[in-house]
Design an enzyme around this catalytic site. Structure first.
Site, PDB file in Angstrom:
ATOM      1  N   HIS A 195       0.814  -1.211   0.000  1.00 46.70           N
ATOM      2  CA  HIS A 195       0.000   0.000   0.000  1.00 46.70           C
ATOM      3  C   HIS A 195       0.851   1.266   0.000  1.00 46.70           C
ATOM      4  CE1 HIS A 195      -4.209  -1.636   1.038  1.00 46.70           C
ATOM      5  NE2 HIS A 195      -3.486  -2.580   0.468  1.00 46.70           N
ATOM      6  N   HIS A 220      -2.019 -12.576  -2.367  1.00 46.79           N
ATOM      7  CA  HIS A 220      -3.007 -13.294  -1.560  1.00 46.79           C
ATOM      8  C   HIS A 220      -2.589 -14.729  -1.252  1.00 46.79           C
ATOM      9  CE1 HIS A 220      -6.416 -10.349  -2.889  1.00 46.79           C
ATOM     10  NE2 HIS A 220      -5.547  -9.806  -2.057  1.00 46.79           N
TER      11      HIS A 220
END
Length: 726
Positions: A100, A268
């Site tokens: 992020h 993920h």
């Protein structure tokens, strides 16, 4: 009677909020259309707490890299009671922090990204999508405290995720140190016009059914998100539709389909999403918290000291059977099961397998025994449903080594895309391989006679304006935001730059046809010769004005080749407007003064440098296509202060004549003396810019003007000389 009693009259004498929590209207509130010149000075020396002679790039070279990585590896499995780790491992949290921090990068203007440590400040530190990353930064504090000035926050936050991947079984592609921290929020980045977090996507799109209509410069579907809504477009699950929005947002962050699929799968493969609780019970974000929260946001009164009780995105669950290992588990889970819609305890829409054996389910992040339901978001399902993404995933599944390498390279690109050329990387793990997105440039030669070369250039039939304009056009593409563009490499010779309207292709081709043989004969790079020719032109126009200047020159630029140039990635660098040369592309609609300011900020110029360069280029006659707008002089081609003298002359009046065009008329006779654009008159109307313009209009500052112009010119020409930085 004492002063307190005289002034107070029963009221507190302190001017509450006069310089701190000011509750009145700011200048921007009173005059919202005013040009925000402050963005040119937002990271000046006054905001930097380090000593003036501190050089982070030198400091980090002395870092004990192995010890730092060892400390990070130890930290990964030292679960803290104030923020317990999932399965006793902070890997997923640190990876999300790194992702992020870097994932805000966008190709449109090079802004965002993790190279400045801006995740520490608003608005990013309080974006909904960055929920609980404040905890990740606090977990890193003991390491930052220990290594101090030798490791920046920017480097540390991205290194933490890379070390986490290594710890969990990935052979990473490498890592480069060298990112320098900023010390205040970035006010130059337009993250969107919405007035609320996660506002409906329609506010960002011309047509939500056409993802390409996402607003200019933006690369996320909502205010406060990094990429796309994990629950689907506008929170409505539809994997096929989501896939198209993923494709656009990732492309705007410099990723192709294969890199996008690899990052989704690899991101993920580890960690989990958190939504096992009441999202409505969470406290305010860090910037909105109470004083005693001490910068912690999203306080959860129902956490009970359990990792399994965390609430962040609202989506709940892990994607793989073993979320602390980097393996092929993501593909096994996604493609090995059919999926159906469900909701998390926090109410988020997500996907769960229709049937799954207990042995394939991840275990509870706290007790290490209970099996829990895995999860897929709408973005994950898009990898299965979209034909292009599915084909890529099937290729990965057939070749694990290829997937690991593709992901490692994509992760490296994600975390390094805004660092510029590889010469900016520091440390033992910098990869040897040159990557095209790094805009590689071969080393240039400095072993030639500069004075002799200047004489040869001056003897050509090129005009000073032709040489100055070509050097400017070559250098002005530089963006300090991601350290791309600039004169080094002479990529102005190749597509797409050679055909850009802003570069006056016909004139450019003529200038290059003259300079290239001179460069070859001298053993100099064409990049050097283009800049040196600009300097020759500056010295000539200064001499014509009776001003003696010696423009600095540092040889050693290299020439890139077409094969080293990713033409498509240079498209966003095209100048749609350049106020310095009074140019605006015909189909471009926008405020000329705001675009002018934006370009100056990307080039790293201060307001005074902006002013002096504009005035000098105008009187030299360097306007695009030779247009006369703003050429406030009767001796065009001479470096002088005439622009500022005539701009501030009260014997003139100023009149709009349509389409952001103006006439400057003699106050007494009414005769038209000059024409101008918004990019000219803003220097007389804006109080800050006018203050600088008045300095150069003074009778005693003619030589100062010439000296300042040369200094600012040299700054533009040298902006991309990273090869000269330690």
């Amino acid at each position: 009677m004492n002063e307190m009693s005289v002034n107070s009259k029963g009221k507190c004498p302190v001017m509450h909020g006069s310089a701190t929590r000011f509750s009145g209207r700011s200048n921007k509130d009173w005059w919202p259309e005013a040009l925000n010149v402050g963005i040119l000075h937002q990271h000046d020396a006054r905001s930097n707490p380090m000593d003036p002679d501190f050089d982070y790039r030198e400091a980090v070279k002395a870092l004990d890299f192995d010890a730092l990585k060892a400390d990070l590896n130890a930290l990964l499995t030292e679960s803290q009671p104030w923020w317990p780790a999932d399965w006793g491992h902070y890997g997923g949290l640190f990876i999300r922090m790194s992702w992020h921090a870097a994932g805000t990068y966008r190709t449109s203007d090079g802004r965002g990204g993790g190279s400045t440590g801006n995740l520490r400040f608003a608005p990013l530190n309080s974006w909904p999508d960055n929920g609980n990353l404040d905890k990740a930064r606090r977990l890193l504090w003991p390491i930052k405290k220990k290594y101090g000035n030798s490791i920046s926050w920017a480097d540390l936050m991205l290194l933490a995720g890379t070390v986490a991947y290594e710890n969990m079984g990935l052979k990473t592609f490498g890592f480069g140190f060298g990112r320098e921290d900023i010390w205040a929020p970035e006010i130059d980045v337009n993250w969107g016009e919405e007035k609320e977090w996660l506002a409906p996507s329609e506010q960002r799109y011309g047509n939500l059914e056409e993802p390409d209509t996402l607003g200019p410069n933006l690369a996320a579907v909502h205010m406060g998100l990094i990429y796309v809504n994990p629950e689907g477009v506008n929170g409505n699950p539809d994997p096929a539709r989501t896939a198209e929005h993923i494709r656009v947002t990732f492309a705007r962050m410099a990723m192709n389909d294969e890199e996008t699929a690899a990052l989704t799968a690899g991101g993920h493969t580890v960690g989990k999403a958190h939504g096992n609780g009441d999202a409505g019970a969470l406290g305010a974000e860090p910037e909105g918290g109470e004083l005693h929260d001490q910068g912690f946001g999203w306080m959860n009164p129902n956490a009970d000291g359990k990792a399994s009780s965390h609430v962040t995105s609202g989506v709940e669950g892990a994607w793989t059977t073993e979320p602390t290992k980097f393996d092929m588990g993501y593909f096994d889970m996604l493609f090995g099961h059919e999926w159906e819609l469900t909701t998390s305890p926090a109410g988020a829409k997500q996907w769960k397998p229709v049937n799954i054996e207990d042995i394939d389910m991840p275990i509870d992040p706290d007790d290490g025994k209970t099996r829990t339901m895995p999860v897929m978001t709408d973005a994950d399902m898009a990898m299965k449903v979209d034909p292009k993404y599915r084909a890529i995933c099937e290729k990965f599944m057939a070749d694990e080594a290829y997937f690991r390498d593709t992901f490692a390279r994509a992760w490296f690109k994600l975390t390094h895309r805004d660092m510029g050329p590889k010469v900016n990387y520091i440390g033992p793990d910098v990869p040897d391989e040159d990557l095209i997105w790094q805009d590689p440039i071969p080393a240039g030669s400095a072993s030639y006679d500069v004075d002799a070369l200047k004489a040869k250039i001056a003897a050509t039939d090129l005009t000073p304006v032709e040489m100055i304009a070509t050097a400017w056009d070559s250098a002005r593409t530089f963006r300090g935001s991601d350290k791309r563009g600039g004169a080094n490499g002479a990529r102005i010779r190749f597509a797409p730059q050679r055909s850009w309207e802003a570069n006056e292709p016909e004139q450019l081709n003529r200038v290059l046809s003259v300079l290239e043989p001179i460069a070859n004969a001298a053993g100099a790079s064409i990049a050097d010769v283009i800049v040196l020719a600009g300097n020759v032109g500056i010295e000539a126009v200064a001499k014509a004005g009776g001003l003696n200047v010696d423009v600095p020159f540092a040889p050693g630029r290299g020439d890139a080749s077409a094969e080293m140039t990713d033409a498509e990635s240079f498209e966003p660098l095209e100048p749609l407007a350049d106020g310095f040369r009074n140019f605006a592309k015909a189909q471009f609609a926008g405020s000329a003064d705001e675009m002018f300011l934006d370009r100056a900020q990307l080039m790293g110029l201060t307001a005074s440098e902006l002013v002096v360069l504009l005035g000098g280029l105008r009187v030299i006659g360097a306007n695009h296509g030779g247009n006369k707008h703003g050429v406030f002089t009767d001796r065009e081609g001479t470096l002088s202060t005439d622009y500022f003298v005539n701009l501030t002359d009260m014997g003139n009046t100023w009149h709009p004549v349509g389409n952001d065009m103006y006439e400057i008329r003699d106050r007494a006779s009414g005769d038209v003396k000059w024409t101008a654009t918004r990019a000219d008159l803003v220097f007389g109307s804006n109080s800050i810019l006018r203050a600088y313009a008045e300095v150069y209009a003074q009778d005693d500052n003619k030589q100062k003007f010439a000296n300042d112009f040369v200094q600012a010119w040299d700054k533009v020409m040298m902006a991309d000389r990273f090869d000269l930085v330690g």
